[in-house]
Design a protein around this motif. Structure first.
Motif, PDB file in Angstrom:
ATOM      1  N   SER A  87      37.029  20.471  73.758  1.00  0.00           N
ATOM      2  CA  SER A  87      38.829  20.211  73.108  1.00  0.00           C
ATOM      3  C   SER A  87      38.949  20.601  71.527  1.00  0.00           C
ATOM      4  CB  SER A  87      39.651  19.726  74.172  1.00  0.00           C
ATOM      5  OG  SER A  87      39.152  19.521  75.300  1.00  0.00           O
ATOM      6  N   THR A  93      39.618  23.915  69.011  1.00  0.00           N
ATOM      7  CA  THR A  93      40.943  24.233  68.039  1.00  0.00           C
ATOM      8  C   THR A  93      41.016  25.268  67.144  1.00  0.00           C
ATOM      9  OG1 THR A  93      40.168  22.020  67.267  1.00  0.00           O
ATOM     10  CG2 THR A  93      42.054  21.583  69.044  1.00  0.00           C
ATOM     11  N   ILE A 141      41.266  30.919  71.313  1.00  0.00           N
ATOM     12  CA  ILE A 141      41.913  30.298  72.453  1.00  0.00           C
ATOM     13  C   ILE A 141      42.544  28.587  71.715  1.00  0.00           C
ATOM     14  CG2 ILE A 141      40.539  30.363  74.294  1.00  0.00           C
ATOM     15  CD1 ILE A 141      38.490  28.278  73.961  1.00  0.00           C
ATOM     16  N   PRO A 160      44.899  28.046  69.727  1.00  0.00           N
ATOM     17  CA  PRO A 160      46.669  28.552  69.732  1.00  0.00           C
ATOM     18  C   PRO A 160      46.860  27.316  71.314  1.00  0.00           C
ATOM     19  CG  PRO A 160      46.295  30.066  68.912  1.00  0.00           C
ATOM     20  CD  PRO A 160      44.900  29.483  69.479  1.00  0.00           C
ATOM     21  N   ILE A 161      46.104  27.958  72.444  1.00  0.00           N
ATOM     22  CA  ILE A 161      46.295  26.990  73.309  1.00  0.00           C
ATOM     23  C   ILE A 161      46.015  25.669  73.604  1.00  0.00           C
ATOM     24  CG2 ILE A 161      45.639  27.236  76.240  1.00  0.00           C
ATOM     25  CD1 ILE A 161      45.629  30.418  75.389  1.00  0.00           C
ATOM     26  N   VAL A 162      44.873  25.878  73.474  1.00  0.00           N
ATOM     27  CA  VAL A 162      44.430  24.028  73.207  1.00  0.00           C
ATOM     28  C   VAL A 162      45.127  23.430  72.514  1.00  0.00           C
ATOM     29  CG1 VAL A 162      42.479  22.205  72.192  1.00  0.00           C
ATOM     30  CG2 VAL A 162      42.034  24.567  73.737  1.00  0.00           C
ATOM     31  N   LYS A 163      45.356  23.299  70.981  1.00  0.00           N
ATOM     32  CA  LYS A 163      46.368  22.760  70.224  1.00  0.00           C
ATOM     33  C   LYS A 163      47.410  22.711  70.876  1.00  0.00           C
ATOM     34  CE  LYS A 163      45.099  24.729  65.262  1.00  0.00           C
ATOM     35  NZ  LYS A 163      44.815  25.369  64.463  1.00  0.00           N
ATOM     36  N   LYS A 164      48.222  23.474  71.466  1.00  0.00           N
ATOM     37  CA  LYS A 164      49.893  23.809  72.456  1.00  0.00           C
ATOM     38  C   LYS A 164      49.486  22.218  73.443  1.00  0.00           C
ATOM     39  CE  LYS A 164      53.378  25.997  74.284  1.00  0.00           C
ATOM     40  NZ  LYS A 164      54.278  26.983  74.504  1.00  0.00           N
ATOM     41  N   THR A 165      48.670  22.465  74.305  1.00  0.00           N
ATOM     42  CA  THR A 165      48.607  21.386  75.506  1.00  0.00           C
ATOM     43  C   THR A 165      47.839  20.108  75.295  1.00  0.00           C
ATOM     44  OG1 THR A 165      46.251  22.176  76.396  1.00  0.00           O
ATOM     45  CG2 THR A 165      47.919  23.701  77.608  1.00  0.00           C
TER      46      THR A 165
END
Length: 273
Positions: free
Chosen positions: A22, A26, A31, A33-38
């Motif tokens: 994960s 980042t 992907i 932005p999605i990983v950072k948000k979650t």
């Protein structure tokens, strides 16, 4: 008491690669932005606040490793202590350099809830003996707030659980992912107050050993000498520990101030006896 059967340790080791994957993800434009948000909320601000302690080297001006005294004092003041039976990071990577059964030490009132099938509930002296054993093995203590441990070990989050990991450079999730972390998460790794890293230009030959060991990518060779970027260095002391020419040293400007700062930062996660 939490419910975590012995096989829970096996499951953790199987899914643990998600943590370091994960961090690397980042960096992806697709992907990331999605990983950072979650994922970022779990590893920033009030959910993560940790400090690596340069325990295996003597921090000037004392002849005794000052961080060791800090860690022992934290253990002595804790309301309860457990030692996790296996280190998840080393278990996940099947570490061949260090014992897998040198697990994390969890402290505070919340530690009382941890299932005896995954952790040994220990006395102060047993916890200190475990600390020294890990130090002699060359592991790096990391102490602080790791909220995800409440979920992992089934402990209700009342802010009374303190984590002390004993990390190896080869397997530790953060020591292998620090340089990939977004700024918000990287800021949750707090450098011990007053630590200064000095490189003896006459002794340094620019071999780059320290660069390979720096988990934050904070060292460069400039004009044949190692130069540290203090803005991102976390003061773990690994560069000094591995330097084959003893060219790197650490000093601390005010021991009392460093002790006060780390105590005040972690006090909210401890419940003293």
């Amino acid at each position: 008491m939490s419910k975590r059967p012995a096989w829970w340790l096996v499951i953790l080791a199987k899914i643990w690669p998600i943590t370091w994957l994960s961090a690397r993800a980042t960096q992806s434009k697709i992907i990331g932005p999605i990983v950072k948000k979650t994922m970022l909320p779990f590893f920033s601000k009030k959910n993560l606040n940790i400090t690596y302690l340069p325990i295996n080297i003597t921090v000037a001006p004392s002849s005794t490793p000052i961080p060791l005294l800090i860690v022992e004092a934290i253990i002595k003041r804790s309301a309860h202590r457990v030692i996790i039976k296996r280190c998840t990071c080393r278990d996940a990577k099947k570490c061949r350099e260090h014992p897998i059964d040198y697990g994390c030490l969890l402290m505070g009132e919340g530690a009382k809830e941890i299932d005896v099938r995954v952790a040994d509930h220990v006395t102060i002296n047993e916890a200190i003996a475990h600390l020294h054993k890990c130090i002699e093995e060359g592991l790096i203590p990391m102490v602080g707030r790791v909220k995800i441990d409440n979920l992992i070990w089934g402990v209700k989050d009342t802010g009374k659980l303190l984590t002390m990991c004993f990390c190896c450079r080869c397997c530790c999730t953060i020591l292998n992912s620090g340089k990939y972390l977004p700024a918000g998460a990287a800021a949750s790794i707090v450098r011990l107050q007053g630590i200064t890293i000095t490189v003896n230009r006459n002794a340094c030959i620019g071999c780059g050993t320290c660069i390979d060991e720096c988990f934050m990518d904070a060292i460069r060779i400039i004009d044949g000498t190692a130069v540290h970027n203090d803005a991102i260095c976390k003061g773990c002391g690994r560069c000094a520990y591995v330097c084959p020419h003893n060219a790197t040293s650490l000093s601390i400007s005010n021991v009392d101030a460093a002790v006060t700062e780390i105590y005040s930062r972690i006090a909210q996660y401890m419940q003293y006896e």
